[in-house]
Design a protein around this motif. Structure first.
Motif: not given
Length: 121
Positions: A79-107
């Motif tokens: 699984v890939n994530l192409q990140m363009n036009s990066l901003k300082p607020e994108d600074t973070a540790v990025y995690y890959c995970a199995v994505a689950l959805k409950s209502g409008s929230s992602w886990y």
């Protein structure tokens, strides 16, 4: 069960691009919806993007819509994530995970170890 290993993080200037990759092990990878989450210092982990098992449907947080693109290759278990036009607020540790959805929230489930992305201004 799925084991995940992220790579591709680093330091980039604002406006630049990075491509994150997540390598998955496990024969059932192609049956899972996969996602990327991130956690900035002092903040809670948040949803970034997700992709259906087929790759047909994608979902994005409003903060990255139009700048980030998620993709997957089930033949390569990646699984890939192409990140363009990066901003300082994108600074973070990025995690890959199995994505689950409950209502409008992602886990996430079956987390990788994370990869650091730092965007300088």
């Amino acid at each position: 069960q799925v084991q995940l290993v992220e790579s591709g993080g680093g330091l980039v200037q604002a406006g630049g691009s990075l491509r994150l990759s997540c390598a998955a092990s496990g024969r059932t990878f192609s049956s899972y919806r996969m996602g990327w989450f991130r956690q900035a210092p002092g903040k809670e982990r948040e949803f970034v993007a997700a992709i259906s098992w087929s790759g047909i449907s994608t979902y994005y947080a409003d903060s990255v819509k139009g700048r980030f693109t998620i993709s997957r290759d089930n033949a390569k278990n990646t699984v890939n994530l192409q990140m363009n036009s990066l901003k300082p607020e994108d600074t973070a540790v990025y995690y890959c995970a199995v994505a689950l959805k409950s209502g409008s929230s992602w886990y996430g489930d079956y987390w990788g170890q994370g990869t650091q992305v730092t965007v300088s201004s």
